[in-house]
Design an enzyme around this catalytic site. Structure first.
Site, short mmCIF file in Angstrom:
data_model
loop_
_atom_site.label_atom_id
_atom_site.label_comp_id
_atom_site.label_asym_id
_atom_site.label_seq_id
_atom_site.Cartn_x
_atom_site.Cartn_y
_atom_site.Cartn_z
N TRP A 325 0.83 -1.21 0.00
CA TRP A 325 0.00 0.00 0.00
C TRP A 325 0.88 1.26 0.00
CZ3 TRP A 325 -0.21 4.13 3.36
CH2 TRP A 325 -1.30 4.99 3.23
N HIS A 326 2.04 1.15 0.65
CA HIS A 326 2.91 2.32 0.77
C HIS A 326 3.55 2.74 -0.55
CE1 HIS A 326 2.49 1.52 5.05
NE2 HIS A 326 2.81 2.79 5.21
N GLY A 327 3.74 1.80 -1.44
CA GLY A 327 4.34 2.21 -2.70
C GLY A 327 4.58 1.04 -3.61
#
Lengths: 476, 298
Positions: A325-327
């Protein structure tokens, strides 16, 4: 528009004045003012992407309404899938398209099949991961009949695009925030004052701690080979506080701003670096995201019902997906994986809910065992942060091996270590305020002490203010 | 609400008074501050880090070194102007260090990138007080926010009795040629981040013209300090040509130019590929002293 920019310093008083001059009896007008201000705020960065927020808003508003009118389970499921496909489709396309293409190419190349698909030049819309998750939570809650859908499209649009938390959270639940858009909001002086204090605290964490730590963290991470083992540890510590100051600072500003407008947002950080184990860290770090994953992924997957094997599988999925989700990079997945590795033993030994109480309750300092637990947890978090910060997994492993290279015990240049004093100051201050809402929750102090304290922090901010650096989490 | 606004304004007013008070105090200190302590120097060396590390003023008679890291020529010109304004009646000679790297438009970029601009504001703020006439004079673009923050940081946050960082100093350096990175230095001086050759800075040319124009009132000498042959070899030809053209122009106007760019020095005289070390400064002082004496006798 950045919270730490001159533009925002002009924007905020104007919006504040318009909003409260409307009067608390005209909720719809106030919401409309917030909606326009929020779209202006987002459009300042890139107006072209306003369409995405509007699209997400319209889809979920209509799906919510339709879900209310539909009784058949099959039709309701279809409606839910429409919302999931629209929101996650946007997210996958804008954030992960090129990443998946690259990963497929790598996988095929590994098996000896070479092909070169075309890449798209995609600009990642700021905050897309945040607002899509927020709107999704609304639809899922309506689907699960936890909340009633709203018929007020202005309130719903303002809820989706509420500028204090639009681009980097906290990811609010409709059950908490949407009702606040539907009721009268009176100006509360104490609330507004505390909001300003929290904004000041957030700016301190962003400008003084995060942006200062960033200088040396970037320096050391960009060229780890030219640094000694202690310097590499220093780089990791600076990054740990850069990301903490950056993200928790943003959250503090968001919460403070919301209070200025009469809203209460959920707490997103609760002194994560004082956690006594990784499980507690995840109850204190980016709380809105971890609780989102828990409610909308972990529990639907079966949670801890169904035996240890299934629980472990679910935990691993949650950690890996929250990493992703972060990247769009395997380093984030690895970061999630490393946290899972630290978490799973606690789960197996049934110690993941051991530390639910307060730290060092009724005592000035932590006990020896608490201090040991806090240090050990911080060490684990620090190692995981290297994966988060590195450009790729190879670099991360290289950096970590450098951190344990006993043959390279050179010195640290003193000018690089001097900002550790800022970190120690932050930790000492936060420790002292660990039972309070935030670091500047001082409503009962005498006025002159309060004003002196505010002045001290404003002075530090003005002294350390440099280039307006974007918040790291904007890219997520 | 009214009380909230009133208290907010009252607090802001206290801060405004605090900031303005510090500004005025610092401004009056800057205006009254003497540049040099006694004995007053008659020979002033100015320029960037090449002068700062290459000229030991103790080896010259009545000399001072005002060189500073990464100082662009437009700042050097401003510095010379300030010294000149405070030196009425004094007989002072200015020895300005110049080199091909001073012509790179990297020096103009320094005002736009916060990383460099912050250093410029923190060092030279007494010369750049609002409304900053320098920028108009040289048609320089600068980061206005960074400038404003720099002024607040240096002028408004606390009362200071000394504002002398801009004056520069001599910095004795040890031999470090072995660890120096020649390519990195060349890249930084003459190429941009995309690897393209930089342009010649128009502001630097104008600053040199202004310095020469001021010769009517002062003695200006340009000195080109020695660099390592490996560095010299890698200076892009367009910069060599432009530098020669500019120095020739000023020579024709009667400005003495002492060129030691290719002066033979052993490796042990260098700090890195383009700066002298303490030993180099000692050797070079002998040569420069002799040439200056000869020049002054003329």
């Amino acid at each position: 528009m950045l919270f730490n920019s001159i533009e925002f310093a002009i924007f905020l008083p104007i919006v504040f004045a318009i909003y409260w001059s409307i009067g608390s009896r005209h909720v719809r007008r106030q919401n409309l003012a917030l909606l326009i201000a929020s779209y202006f705020f987002y459009g300042w960065w890139d107006w072209r992407f306003l369409g995405l927020i509007a699209f997400s808003t319209i889809v979920d508003f209509l799906v919510g309404k339709k879900l209310e009118q539909t009784t058949g389970q099959k039709k309701r499921k279809t409606l839910l899938y429409i919302s999931l496909a629209s929101n996650l489709g946007l997210l996958l396309f804008f954030k992960y398209y090129n990443f998946f293409i690259d990963s497929f190419v790598d996988a095929f190349t590994f098996f000896g099949i070479n092909f070169s698909p075309s890449h798209l030049h995609i600009v990642l819309p700021v905050g897309i991961s945040f607002y899509t998750f927020q709107t999704l939570s609304y639809t899922i809650d309506v689907y699960q009949k936890k909340i009633k859908p709203t018929t007020d499209w202005i309130a719903f649009s303002a809820f989706v695009s509420f500028f204090p938390q639009l681009v980097a959270g906290p990811i609010e639940r409709a059950a908490n925030l949407l009702p606040q858009f539907q009721k009268n909001r009176k100006f509360d002086t104490e609330k507004a004052k505390d909001g300003l204090r929290q904004i000041l605290w957030g700016l301190f964490k962003k400008i003084v701690i995060a942006d200062t730590c960033a200088i040396y963290a970037n320096d050391i991470f960009s060229n780890p080979d030219s640094y000694s083992t202690p310097a590499l540890w220093l780089g990791a510590i600076y990054f740990a506080f850069q990301i903490y100051g950056d993200f928790s600072g943003y959250s503090d500003i968001a919460l403070g701003l919301a209070r200025l407008f009469g809203f209460e947002l959920m707490k997103n950080f609760n002194l994560p670096y004082f956690s006594r184990d990784i499980a507690e860290f995840w109850r204190r770090w980016h709380i809105s995201l971890s609780s989102w994953f828990k409610d909308y992924l972990y529990i639907p997957l079966g949670g801890s019902r169904g035996g240890l094997k299934k629980t472990l599988r679910n935990v691993l999925i949650i950690f890996l997906i929250s990493g992703l989700w972060h990247g769009a990079n395997w380093t984030f997945v690895a970061w999630g994986g490393v946290h899972a590795l630290f978490f799973i033993p606690l789960l197996v030994l049934k110690r993941n809910r051991k530390h639910l109480g307060k730290i060092a309750e009724d005592s000035l300092l932590p006990s020896l065992s608490e201090a040991y637990q806090i240090s050990l947890t911080f060490l684990q978090v620090l190692i995981a942060w290297v994966f988060f910060r590195a450009a790729n997994i190879k670099e991360a492993i290289h950096y970590i091996s450098g951190m344990f290279d006993m043959a390279n015990m050179g010195t640290i240049e003193s000018y690089k270590a001097k900002y550790l004093i800022l970190i120690l100051f932050l930790l000492a201050w936060e420790w002292n305020f660990r039972d309070k809402e935030h670091g500047l929750h001082i409503p009962k102090w005498p006025t002159h002490w309060r004003w002196l304290t505010y002045s001290f922090f404003i002075w530090l901010i003005l002294y350390f203010v440099g280039e307006e650096q974007e918040f790291i989490y904007f890219q997520f | 609400m009214k009380l909230f606004i009133f208290r907010l304004l009252a607090f802001s007013c206290c801060w405004a008074v605090f900031l303005a008070g510090n500004y005025l105090y610092n401004l009056s200190n800057i205006k009254s501050e003497e540049i040099f302590e006694n004995p007053q120097p008659s020979l002033i060396f100015m320029g960037d880090s090449h002068i700062m590390t290459g000229i030991n003023p103790n080896l010259f008679e009545h000399a001072t070194n005002m060189g500073y890291h990464g100082e662009p020529l437009y700042i050097t010109q401003l510095k010379a102007q300030k010294v000149q304004e405070k030196s009425i009646g004094e007989n002072r000679r200015f020895v300005i260090g110049i080199g091909p790297q001073n012509l790179s438009d990297f020096n103009e970029e320094k005002l736009l990138k916060d990383k460099y601009a912050k250093k410029i504001w923190d060092t030279y703020y007494p010369l750049l007080l609002p409304p900053a006439p320098l920028f108009k004079k040289y048609d320089l673009k600068y980061d206005k926010r960074s400038y404003l923050k720099g002024m607040v940081r240096n002028m408004c946050l606390y009362p200071r009795n000394k504002h002398d960082r801009w004056k520069g100093h001599f910095e004795a350096r040890a031999y470090a040629l072995e660890t120096a990175n020649l390519q990195k230095t060349i890249q930084r001086h003459f190429y941009n981040s995309r690897g393209e050759l930089r342009d010649v800075s128009q502001a630097a040319i104008r600053a040199l013209d202004t310095l020469c124009y001021a010769r009517k009132a002062n003695n200006i000498i340009f000195v080109i300090l020695p660099v390592h042959p490996a560095y010299k070899e890698q200076i892009p030809q367009p910069f060599i040509d432009s530098f020669q053209k500019i120095t020739q122009k000023h020579k024709k106007q009667g400005i003495p130019i002492l060129d030691y760019l290719e002066y033979p020095l052993p490796d042990s005289a260098f700090y890195d590929y383009d700066h002298l070390n303490q030993e180099g400064a000692r050797i070079f002082a002998r040569v420069l002293n002799a040439d200056l004496k000869q020049l002054f006798q003329q």
